[in-house]
Design a protein around this motif. Structure first.
Motif, PDB file in Angstrom:
ATOM      1  N   GLU A 295      36.621 -20.699   0.692  1.00  0.00           N
ATOM      2  CA  GLU A 295      37.773 -20.496   1.570  1.00  0.00           C
ATOM      3  C   GLU A 295      38.710 -21.706   1.539  1.00  0.00           C
ATOM      4  O   GLU A 295      39.938 -21.552   1.555  1.00  0.00           O
TER       5      GLU A 295
ATOM      6  N   THR B  12      40.991 -17.496   4.972  1.00  0.00           N
ATOM      7  CA  THR B  12      39.708 -16.999   5.471  1.00  0.00           C
ATOM      8  C   THR B  12      39.359 -15.716   4.734  1.00  0.00           C
ATOM      9  O   THR B  12      40.164 -14.785   4.650  1.00  0.00           O
TER      10      THR B  12
ATOM     11  N   LEU C 121      36.103 -14.101   5.178  1.00  0.00           N
ATOM     12  CA  LEU C 121      35.124 -13.296   5.912  1.00  0.00           C
ATOM     13  C   LEU C 121      35.250 -13.548   7.406  1.00  0.00           C
ATOM     14  O   LEU C 121      35.406 -14.695   7.831  1.00  0.00           O
ATOM     15  N   THR C 122      35.179 -12.486   8.189  1.00  0.00           N
ATOM     16  CA  THR C 122      34.982 -12.662   9.623  1.00  0.00           C
ATOM     17  C   THR C 122      33.493 -12.909   9.836  1.00  0.00           C
ATOM     18  O   THR C 122      32.667 -12.504   9.023  1.00  0.00           O
ATOM     19  N   ARG C 123      33.144 -13.571  10.930  1.00  0.00           N
ATOM     20  CA  ARG C 123      31.741 -13.969  11.130  1.00  0.00           C
ATOM     21  C   ARG C 123      30.983 -13.010  12.047  1.00  0.00           C
ATOM     22  O   ARG C 123      29.800 -12.794  11.854  1.00  0.00           O
ATOM     23  N   ARG C 124      31.596 -12.459  13.040  1.00  0.00           N
ATOM     24  CA  ARG C 124      30.898 -11.556  13.962  1.00  0.00           C
ATOM     25  C   ARG C 124      31.781 -10.346  14.262  1.00  0.00           C
ATOM     26  O   ARG C 124      32.668 -10.436  15.104  1.00  0.00           O
TER      27      ARG C 124
ATOM     28  N   THR D 187      37.893 -10.095   5.276  1.00  0.00           N
ATOM     29  CA  THR D 187      39.257 -10.014   5.779  1.00  0.00           C
ATOM     30  C   THR D 187      40.105  -9.275   4.741  1.00  0.00           C
ATOM     31  O   THR D 187      39.606  -8.867   3.689  1.00  0.00           O
TER      32      THR D 187
END
Length: 282
Positions: A40, A46, A48-51, A56
């Motif tokens: 990243e 970004t 990837l989102t984490r939760r 993305t």
């Protein structure tokens, strides 16, 4: 972009989990997080989102590029390895469930390792050198080649074509009729991408939307899929000659067939089997 970082990203994005990617790739979860952070930072966005863990918009775009890139790199490595590899006396044949016909079964020779896999897995393992030969199947217009993804310098040869039919439960009000595929766009379908014709192909062939999966079936057991159809769980498009225990609808349009192709790079020790599968002299 470093190759190992791309591999980590693909594993996390497809699996939806940092811990699962760590298990699959043999890293610690901390190392996986570091890989994603480094990628990243390199790309300045970004991925990837984490939760929850999900790509993305930028990550989805990278995933479209990364999968084919890594497959081509694996194919190049495997192609070079084959040039210097010593004979093993083993031929690995990967095939999709619907390509394992009676004729193919009778042609397979002693000592062959036979692996029944999903469509994408056959091509991926073939490109990576895990398989010597692959048999893949799909829907196409008569005499047209299958629309296979680019996984390297592979040769394709037709093995056979056969009629398709829609599997429906007994007592279905349209059973026995010839129908246009588009007439069934709003019906309930079973999404079984490794056994039946994938729903995305139905939408493209019928030039319409719809064809939504009522449930998803993962695996390579055609009989299990037909059991779900017989129980009224949804429809599936399959070769007519495998449809047992269900009723059928024939297609009046579009004009399509089920096609099986042999795919390989340098067949090496599999040359004789490749010739036998395609009806050629070795």
């Amino acid at each position: 972009m470093e190759t190992h970082l791309l591999r980590t990203f693909v594993a996390v994005a497809r699996g939806g989990s940092f811990s699962r990617a760590a298990r699959d790739l043999g890293y610690t979860q901390s190392a996986i997080s570091q890989h994603i952070a480094a990628l990243e930072q390199d790309l300045g966005t970004t991925l990837l989102t984490r939760r929850p863990v999900a790509p993305t918009r930028a990550g989805e775009r990278l995933l479209e590029h990364a999968g084919p890139l890594l497959t081509r790199l694996d194919a190049a490595r495997a192609d070079l390895a084959r040039l210097t590899a010593a004979p093993t006396g083993r031929v690995a044949l990967g095939l999709t469930p619907l390509s394992l016909t009676a004729d193919v079964a009778a042609t397979v020779r002693r000592g062959t390792e036979v692996r029944v896999l999903g469509r994408e897995d056959v091509l991926t393992e073939l490109a990576a050198g895990e398989l010597d030969l692959g048999l893949v199947d799909g829907m196409t217009a008569p005499s047209d080649p299958l629309p296979l993804p680019d996984t390297g310098p592979l040769t394709t040869t037709v093995v056979g074509e056969r009629p398709l039919a829609v599997a429906v439960p007994a007592g279905h009000p349209m059973a026995g009729r010839a129908v246009r595929l588009a007439e069934l766009a709003d019906a309930g379908w079973i999404d079984a991408p490794d056994t039946a014709i994938p729903l995305a192909r139905l939408r493209k062939s019928a030039s319409t939307g719809g064809f939504r999966g009522r449930l998803r079936y993962t695996g390579t057991d055609v009989r299990g899929l037909l059991g779900l159809v017989a129980a009224g769980q949804g429809l599936a498009l399959l070769p007519a000659d495998v449809l047992t225990g269900v009723s059928t609808l024939s297609l009046s349009s579009p004009r399509v067939v089920h096609r099986t192709e042999l795919v390989h790079g340098d067949p090496g020790e599999g040359a004789a089997l490749a010739a036998a599968l395609t009806g050629q002299r070795p």
